[in-house]
Design a protein around this motif. Structure first.
Motif, short mmCIF file in Angstrom:
data_model
loop_
_atom_site.label_atom_id
_atom_site.label_comp_id
_atom_site.label_asym_id
_atom_site.label_seq_id
_atom_site.Cartn_x
_atom_site.Cartn_y
_atom_site.Cartn_z
N ARG A 11 5.92 -1.92 15.87
CA ARG A 11 4.88 -2.81 15.33
C ARG A 11 5.10 -2.90 13.63
N ASP A 12 4.29 -3.17 12.92
CA ASP A 12 5.02 -3.47 11.02
C ASP A 12 4.30 -1.84 11.00
N ASN A 13 5.08 -1.19 10.03
CA ASN A 13 5.01 -0.35 9.64
C ASN A 13 4.48 0.01 7.84
N PRO A 14 4.17 1.80 7.16
CA PRO A 14 4.03 1.06 5.61
C PRO A 14 5.04 2.37 5.21
N ILE A 15 6.45 2.51 5.84
CA ILE A 15 7.57 2.95 5.21
C ILE A 15 8.61 2.19 3.91
N TYR A 16 8.42 0.59 3.96
CA TYR A 16 8.98 0.24 3.05
C TYR A 16 7.92 -0.34 2.55
N VAL A 17 8.47 -0.06 0.68
CA VAL A 17 7.03 -0.80 0.26
C VAL A 17 6.85 -2.05 0.02
N ASN A 18 7.90 -2.21 -0.19
CA ASN A 18 8.01 -4.13 -0.55
C ASN A 18 9.77 -4.71 0.20
N ASP A 19 9.70 -5.60 -0.06
CA ASP A 19 11.31 -6.42 0.31
C ASP A 19 12.43 -5.73 0.10
N ARG A 20 12.02 -5.77 -1.44
CA ARG A 20 13.09 -5.12 -2.88
C ARG A 20 13.71 -4.38 -1.90
N ALA A 161 13.47 4.26 -6.22
CA ALA A 161 13.08 3.06 -6.82
C ALA A 161 12.87 2.96 -8.38
N ARG A 162 13.19 3.62 -9.77
CA ARG A 162 12.88 4.02 -10.34
C ARG A 162 15.04 3.13 -10.77
N ARG A 163 15.60 3.36 -9.74
CA ARG A 163 17.31 3.05 -10.03
C ARG A 163 17.23 1.64 -9.94
N ASP A 164 16.28 1.40 -9.27
CA ASP A 164 16.31 -0.22 -8.33
C ASP A 164 15.97 -0.80 -8.69
N GLY A 165 14.64 -0.56 -9.07
CA GLY A 165 13.81 -1.80 -9.67
C GLY A 165 12.34 -1.62 -9.11
N PHE A 166 12.02 -0.86 -8.40
CA PHE A 166 10.56 -1.47 -7.73
C PHE A 166 9.50 0.16 -8.03
N LEU A 167 9.42 0.70 -9.05
CA LEU A 167 8.88 1.84 -9.35
C LEU A 167 7.33 1.99 -9.04
N TRP A 168 6.81 0.66 -9.56
CA TRP A 168 5.34 0.26 -9.25
C TRP A 168 5.46 0.51 -8.01
N ALA A 169 5.69 -0.36 -6.92
CA ALA A 169 5.67 -0.53 -5.46
C ALA A 169 5.61 0.83 -5.16
N ALA A 170 6.58 1.15 -5.68
CA ALA A 170 6.91 2.87 -4.62
C ALA A 170 5.34 3.93 -5.22
N LEU A 171 5.08 3.83 -6.28
CA LEU A 171 3.28 4.71 -6.38
C LEU A 171 2.48 3.83 -5.36
N LEU A 172 2.90 2.28 -5.18
CA LEU A 172 1.82 2.01 -4.47
C LEU A 172 1.63 2.20 -3.17
N GLY A 173 3.25 2.45 -2.49
CA GLY A 173 3.43 2.51 -1.82
C GLY A 173 3.06 3.80 -1.31
N LEU A 174 3.35 4.33 -1.65
CA LEU A 174 3.32 6.64 -1.02
C LEU A 174 1.21 6.58 -0.90
N ALA A 175 1.02 5.73 -1.99
CA ALA A 175 -0.47 5.95 -1.61
C ALA A 175 -0.75 5.54 -0.33
N ARG A 176 -0.20 4.12 -0.60
CA ARG A 176 -0.73 3.33 1.02
C ARG A 176 -0.55 4.24 2.10
N THR A 177 1.05 4.41 2.10
CA THR A 177 1.70 5.64 3.31
C THR A 177 0.43 6.77 3.41
N CYS A 178 -0.22 7.36 2.43
CA CYS A 178 -1.04 8.77 2.63
C CYS A 178 -2.45 7.94 3.14
N LEU A 179 -3.15 6.87 2.98
CA LEU A 179 -4.25 6.73 3.82
C LEU A 179 -3.79 6.14 5.02
#
Length: 230
Positions: A11-20, A161-179
């Motif tokens: 099913r859809d899951n939160p493992i990837y923080v965004n498409d990038r 995420a910092r190296r590949d340009g999605f750091l902000w999305a990763a921070l939000l994604g980690l918060a989403r994963t915790c919930l």
């Protein structure tokens, strides 16, 4: 209610923080697998392939690429995504029994062992040993050692995420994963963990000559990769 890791991945899951994040993960993994393909005529199995967004790159480096995944949803998506790529065949785990013995030049099982029970992993090892040609390689990667926790995984993700340009999305994604229910599922079902000596012993018992790889596949170098020859 999700009752197993197989249900979670179906099913859809939160493992990837965004498409990038997803695209960069699969592109990097494909690049590493291509470097492992022994020759252009090789037959390769990617077991636990997931979405395999860049599998066409691997298929371009070998004669035949089998993508094997336990999720019916993922298999349908893979078959549709690579319908125009004749070198790619999508399989369910049960389909492996129909493949001829000693027919594979390379098996890659990345980020799979942690979602299997011990007996399930041993069954896979027997299947892979039967399918690999003499001297051919199994790459068992992203194995979680006993001491590695969620904080270390999060730190590795943020560095990626910092190296590949999605750091902000990763921070939000980690918060989403915790919930999300991933955290509860990880606590309830657990993830299989192996120390280096234990995994090497398991591989040797299954008939492989094995050693730890200098680097794990993917971004998380806190986890382990093993190369095992049939």
């Amino acid at each position: 209610m999700v009752s197993s890791w197989r249900d979670f991945w179906d099913r859809d899951n939160p493992i990837y923080v965004n498409d990038r994040h997803k695209a960069r993960h699969y592109a990097g993994l494909a690049r590493e697998i291509v470097a492992l393909v022994p020759h252009p005529g090789a037959v390769v199995l990617d077991h636990g392939s997931g979405e395999a967004l860049s599998a066409d790159r691997i298929a371009g480096a070998c004669r035949r690429l089998y993508l094997c995944d336990a999720s019916p949803r993922q298999r349908l998506a893979l078959a549709q995504r690579f319908a125009a790529c004749p070198a790619i065949t999508v399989l369910a785990p049960d389909d492996l029994a129909a493949l001829p013995a000693a027919s594979l030049d390379l098996v890659v099982a990345n980020s799979l062992a942690q979602y299997l029970t011990g007996p399930e992993l041993d069954a896979c090892l027997r299947d892979w040993r039967r399918l690999l040609k003499p001297g051919a390689c199994l790459i068992l990667a992203d194995v979680i050692p006993p001491h590695l926790g969620a904080v270390a995984d999060a730190t590795a993700l943020l560095a990626f995420a910092r190296r590949d340009g999605f750091l902000w999305a990763a921070l939000l994604g980690l918060a989403r994963t915790c919930l999300s229910d991933y955290r509860a599922l990880r606590r309830r079902l657990g993830l299989a963990r192996y120390d280096e000596a234990g995994m090497l012993a398991r591989l040797r018992e299954a008939g492989f000559a094995a050693e730890r790889m200098p680097r794990n596949l993917g971004h998380n170098q806190g986890r382990m990769g093993f190369v095992a020859r049939a």
